[in-house]
Design an enzyme around this catalytic site. Structure first.
Site, mmCIF file in Angstrom:
data_model
loop_
_atom_site.group_PDB
_atom_site.id
_atom_site.type_symbol
_atom_site.label_atom_id
_atom_site.label_comp_id
_atom_site.label_asym_id
_atom_site.label_seq_id
_atom_site.Cartn_x
_atom_site.Cartn_y
_atom_site.Cartn_z
ATOM 1 N N ASP A 150 -7.528 -34.681 47.181
ATOM 2 C CA ASP A 150 -7.278 -34.389 47.463
ATOM 3 C C ASP A 150 -7.749 -34.103 49.119
ATOM 4 O OD1 ASP A 150 -5.895 -31.881 48.456
ATOM 5 O OD2 ASP A 150 -4.704 -31.684 46.307
ATOM 6 N N HIS A 203 -5.221 -27.667 52.129
ATOM 7 C CA HIS A 203 -4.036 -28.356 51.164
ATOM 8 C C HIS A 203 -5.049 -28.145 49.050
ATOM 9 C CE1 HIS A 203 -2.012 -31.489 48.506
ATOM 10 N NE2 HIS A 203 -1.003 -30.679 49.096
ATOM 11 N N SER A 532 2.973 -30.600 44.920
ATOM 12 C CA SER A 532 1.486 -30.334 44.971
ATOM 13 C C SER A 532 1.387 -28.804 44.877
ATOM 14 C CB SER A 532 1.938 -30.143 46.586
ATOM 15 O OG SER A 532 1.177 -31.765 47.486
#
Ligand code: NAG
Ligand code: NAG
Ligand code: NAG
Ligand code: NAG
Ligand code: NAG
Ligand code: NAG
Length: 748
Positions: A150, A203, A532
C-alpha cells in the site's frame, strides 16, 4: 435474465497497449522492464544464496551492456527471489528486445502503473455482538501476520497501539526501516526509491487499521460515525510494504513488496490496488506474486476495482486470489432535503455544522436555465447569470468532484448544495467531507426533485441534518462503483468472489494534524469508500479463519468464505444493486461475507497450487508463460477447461441442446458421518441439472474425507435465449451446514 454486453469493445481496449516489444522503433527512452527468467534447471542452483542470485541476474545485464557499447548500461531496479525468478531493470526498448532474446529469459515487458482502489464494521459483520460472533469463539487473529501492499503507514497512531498484543511469532523475519514498530505494527518497509514507509497519503493507514487495527474509542469524522474503531482481526500483527507514490504504484515495486512480504513470513496479504488494463496473468505482478504466495500457503485478498457498474471491469481476477467487491453497511450519514411540496428525500453528507439554520430557502437548478450542457454539473462559471446567494443549489453528478461542486456553490454565496446521481450511479450514495451544507442523493431522489422544480416557478427547499443513522435493514447493497464480471482474462471463472463493506468506512488516517472539521477535531480518522476498503475487511476475516484453522490452505479459506456468503439483507430480502434490482452474480459473486459461518463451513473445495497448471495451459498460455507464473518445468501436456478447476462456483456456456459435465471434489471439515442433500437449487428458464454422487446423497464418513461428484448442465433444445446471461445456484445441506455454489450461464 441479465442484459447482453459487448465483450468485443472491452477486448479491443484491453489488448491494445502492451505489445511494446514487437516493434523495433528507435525509442531510447529508459523504462523499467520486468525480466522473467527460466528458474530451471540452471536457475535452481542460484536460488540458494542472494549473492549467487544477484550474480546470475547481473550476468544478463552485462550481456546487454556488451551488445550496446555506445548506450547507457541497463541498471538493476529490483532483484526478486520469492515472488518471481527475475528482476526489474531500467533500459531502453532496444535493450529490452535484445534481453527477451537471450537464452534463459522467459519474458520481458515494461512495467505498468497500478492505482489505488480508492467503525462499525465489526458489528455489521457479526464479529462482536451476536452470541455466535466470531470474536467470541475465535482468537481474533492471534499469531497471524497480515502484510499490506500500500501507501505506507502511520506509526504511533492509536489504531496501531500494541496493548495486549503478544510479540510476533518466531518465524517473523521482517524489519522496520524507521522507528515506531511495536507488537502490533511489526514491519515497515518501503520499495519507493528514497521514501520512508511513512504514509503521507492516508490510504495504507486506513486499510491497515481496517484489517487489524487495535480498538480506539470515540473514533469519528466531523463527529459522525462515532464509536469504537477496530480492525477485523484485532489481535493480528501488521506489516506494511510501501509500493505507491502519489502518482500510482509501479509494477516493479508491487512485485518487490510482495517478494519481501513472502520472505518475511506474513500469513495473509491485502492488496487494495489494481490496473485499469487487464493483463494476462503472466504479465500481471499481482497474479504472479500472488501465485508464489499461495504456493507458500499465504492467503491473498485483493480489491475487485472501482470501475463498476461497467461489465467486465473486474481486476485482480486470478482464481487463486480472493477478489472482493464493495457494498454498503447498515449506516448512513444522513442529510435530507425537505421540498416545498412537503416531500422529504434522503441523502448523505459528513459535514453537518451546528450553526447552519435549517430553514426553507429558494432552490435553484442552473441546468434548468441554460442550454449549456455543462452548467447542470455546476462546473466553474455555471452561475454567471444566476443568483445563488443564500439559496440551495441543485447540481447533477459528474464532470467535477462532488466536494468541488460544493466549493463552487460556496464561493458564489450559495447556502447549500444538492448533488443527484445519474442513472448509472443509481441509488449508490456516500457521505463526503463537504465544505458547505450538502446532500448527495440517489437517482430516484434526483428525479423527484427535478419534478418538483418543473412544477413551480418559486421552488424552495430545506436541508435537514439527521447525523449518523445506524441499523438500516435494507443493507448491504452493492455499490455502483464495485467492478463487475465477467473476467476478461478468465471468463470461465466467476468473479468477483465475494463482497464486503466498502462504503462510508471509518478507519485510521495519516494526517493527524488536520483540524479543518467543524469541531476542530483531529483528523485521526477518515471516512472513505472503495473496493480498497472492502479488501482489507476480507484480509482481516481470513486472518481470523487462518488463526482458527492453521492447517487450511488459501483455497480452503477462500472456499469457506464463498460457500457461506449471504445473498440477503437484514430483512431477509435479496441484496440489491444500485438500480434497486437484486444484485446479480457478476456484481456480488457468491454473496456478502458472513464470518461466523465461514469459520465452520462443513465442506470445502480445496485446490493444490499445481492444480492450476493444467488450467493455465487451458487458457492457451505457452509452457514458458505458465513457467513464469509457477516457476517450475511445464509441458502443458495436460490441459483442463476453466470450469473444471475445483472452485465453489460454476460458469457455464451452453448452446441449444448442449450438455456439459463438471466434477467437483469436496473435503469434509464439518462432522464425521454426515449426509448432505440438495437443499435448494435455482436455474434459469431452459436449463436443468443432473447431480451424480455415486450414491443418492453426498455422504462423508471421516473428517477430511474427499468426495467427488458430477454436475451436468443441460440446455433445452427449444430454448430461444441467445447471447444472454443467466444465473442460479445449488446448496448442499446437512444439519446447520449449508454449502452454496452459484451458477453463471452464458447462452450461445
Ligand atoms: C534511486 O535514487 C537514487 C538517488 O536519488 C538514484 O541514484 C537511483 O538511480 C534511483 N534508483 C532508481 C531505481 O530509480
Ligand atoms: C535474437 O537471436 C538470434 C540468434 O540467437 C539473432 O540472430 C537475432 O539477431 C537476435 N535478435 C535480436 C533482436 O537481438
Ligand atoms: C462518541 O461516543 C462517546 C461514547 O458514547 C461519547 O462519550 C462521545 O461524546 C461521542 N463523541 C461525539 C463527538 O459524538
Ligand atoms: C422537467 O422539464 C424538462 C423541460 O421541460 C424536461 O425535459 C424534464 O424531463 C422534466 N423533468 C422531470 C423529472 O419531469
Ligand atoms: C503534527 O504536528 C506535530 C506537532 O506540531 C508535528 O511534530 C508533526 O510532524 C505533525 N504531523 C503531520 C503529519 O504534519
Ligand atoms: C463423473 O464423470 C466422469 C466422467 O464422465 C466419470 O468417470 C465418473 O464416474 C463420474 N463420477 C460420478 C460420481 O458419477
Amino acid at each position: 435474465m441479465m442484459k447482453t454486453i459487448s465483450f468485443f469493445m472491452l477486448m479491443m481496449i484491453t489488448y491494445a497497449s502492451f505489445n511494446v516489444l514487437t516493434t523495433n522503433g528507435a525509442n531510447d527512452e529508459l523504462k523499467t522492464y520486468i525480466v522473467h527468467l527460466d528458474s530451471h534447471p540452471q536457475g535452481q542452483q542460484y536460488l540458494v544464496s542472494d549473492a549467487k542470485l544477484n550474480e546470475w541476474y547481473d550476468s544478463f545485464l552485462l550481456k546487454i551492456a556488451l551488445k550496446f557499447p555506445s548506450s547507457d548500461k541497463p541498471t538493476m531496479v529490483f532483484s526478486y527471489r520469492h515472488a518471481v525468478t527475475g528482476f526489474a531493470a531500467k533500459m531502453s526498448q532496444a535493450q529490452a528486445t535484445a534481453m527477451a532474446n537471450l537464452s534463459g529469459v522467459l519474458n520481458v515487458w515494461p512495467e505498468s502503473i497500478y492505482h489505488l482502489h480508492t467503525t462499525r464494521s465489526p458489528e455489521f459483520l457479526g464479529l462482536r455482538t451476536s452470541p455466535n460472533g466470531l470474536w467470541t469463539h475465535s482468537n481474533k487473529g492471534k499469531g497471524v501476520i497480515i502484510g499490506l501492499i500500500d501507501t505506507g503507514i502511520t506509526p504511533g497512531h492509536p489504531s496501531f497501539n500494541d496493548d495486549g498484543m503478544p510479540p510476533p511469532p518466531q518465524k517473523w523475519k521482517g524489519k522496520c526501516e524507521i522507528e515506531g514498530c511495536n507488537n502490533k505494527l511489526i514491519g515497515m518497509r518501503s520499495f519507493v526509491n528514497g521514501s520512508s514507509p511513512k504514509d503521507v497519503e492516508g490510504h495504507g493507514t486506513h486499510t491497515s487499521s481496517t484489517a487489524a487495527g487495535s480498538s480506539v474509542d470515540n473514533a469519528n469524522v466531523y463527529e459522525q460515525a462515532n464509536g469504537t474503531a477496530s480492525g477485523m482481526a484485532p489481535l493480528a500483527h501488521l506489516a506494511m510494504y510501501k509500493v505507491c507514490m502519489p502518482l500510482g504504484c509501479a509494477g516493479s515495486a508491487i512485485l518487490a513488496g510482495l517478494d519481501a512480504a513472502i520472505e518475511d513470513g506474513v500469513d495473509v496479504i491485502s492488496v487494495s490496488l489494481g490496473s485499469f488494463i487487464a493483463f494476462p496473468f503472466y504479465k500481471d505482478p499481482i497474479a504472479i506474486a500472488g501465485f508464489s504466495a499461495v504456493q507458500k500457503g499465504v492467503f491473498i485478498s485483493c480489491s475487485a476495482g472501482n470501475s463498476g457498474p461497467i461489465p467486465s471491469s473486474v481486476t485482480n481476477d486470478a482464481p487463486w486470489l480472493l477478489t472482493v467487491g464493495a457494498s454498503t453497511q447498515d449506516r448512513r450519514i444522513r442529510t435530507s432535503v425537505w421540498l416545498g411540496n412537503k416531500v422529504l428525500v434522503n441523502g448523505e453528507s459528513l459535514y453537518q455544522p451546528k450553526d447552519f439554520e435549517q430553514k426553507p430557502r429558494p432552490l435553484v437548478y442552473p441546468g434548468q436555465h441554460s442550454d449549456d450542457e455543462k452548467v447542470k454539473y455546476c462546473v466553474p462559471g455555471s452561475f454567471k447569470n444566476i443568483d445563488v446567494n443564500d439559496k440551495i443549489v441543485f447540481c447533477d453528478w459528474g464532470q467535477i468532484s462532488d466536494i468541488k461542486k460544493g466549493q463552487i456553490v460556496k464561493e458564489a454565496g450559495g447556502a447549500g448544495v444538492i448533488i443527484a446521481n445519474d442513472e448509472i450511479q443509481g441509488q449508490s450514495t456516500a457521505a463526503y467531507k463537504h465544505v458547505i451544507p450538502a446532500s448527495n442523493v440517489g437517482y430516484k431522489e434526483g428525479v423527484e426533485i427535478k419534478k418538483y422544480l418543473n412544477s413551480t416557478s418559486s421552488p424552495f427547499a430545506t436541508l435537514l441534518f439527521f447525523g449518523t443513522v445506524d441499523g438500516l435493514k435494507t443493507n448491504p447493497q452493492m455499490a455502483s462503483f464495485s467492478s463487475r464480471g465477467p473476467s476478461i482474462i478468465t471468463p470461465g471463472i466467476l468473479k468477483p468472489d465475494v463482497t464486503g463493506p466498502g462504503v462510508n468506512i471509518i478507519a485510521a488516517w495519516a494526517d493527524s494534524n488536520d483540524t479543518s472539521g467543524p469541531s476542530g477535531g483531529k483528523g485521526m480518522f477518515e471516512v472513505i469508500r472503495g473496493t480498497s476498503m472492502s479488501c482489507p475487511h476480507l484480509a482481516g476475516v481470513s486472518a481470523l479463519l487462518k488463526s482458527d484453522h492453521p492447517d487450511w490452505s488459501p483455497a480452503a479459506i477462500k472456499s469457506a468464505i464463498m460457500t457461506t456468503a449471504s445473498q440477503v439483507d437484514r430483512n431477509g430480502v435479496a441484496i440489491v444493486d444500485e438500480r434497486d434490482h437484486p444484485a446479480d452474480v457478476l456484481a456480488i459473486g457468491s454473496g456478502h461475507v458472513n464470518p461466523p459461518k465461514a469459520t465452520d463451513p462443513g465442506l470445502i473445495f480445496d485446490i493444490q497450487p499445481d492444480d492450476y497448471i493444467p488450467y493455465l495451459c487451458g487458457l492457451g498460455y505457452t509452457p514458458k508463460q505458465v513457467e513464469a507464473i509457477v516457476r517450475k518445468p511445464v509441458s502443458c501436456s495436460k490441459t483442463i477447461q476453466e470450469g473444471e478447476l475445483n472452485i465453489p462456483s460454476f460458469t457455464v456456456s451452453l448452446k441449444k441442446g448442449e450438455r456439459k459435465t463438471y466434477s467437483r471434489t469436496v473435503t469434509n471439515v464439518g462432522k464425521p458421518d454426515s449426509i448432505y442433500t440438495i437443499r435448494d437449487k435455482s436455474l434459469p428458464h431452459g436449463v436443468s441439472i443432473e447431480i451424480e454422487t455415486g450414491t443418492k446423497e453426498l455422504e462423508v464418513k471421516e473428517m477430511y474425507e474427499k468426495i467427488t461428484y458430477n454436475v451436468t448442465f443441460i440446455r433445452d433444445v427449444n430454448d430461444e435465449e441467445k447471447g444472454q446471461f443467466g444465473q442460479g445456484h445449488m446448496t448442499w445441506e446437512c444439519g446447520k451446514y449449508l454449502v452454496r455454489t452459484p451458477f453463471f450461464f452464458k447462452f450461445e
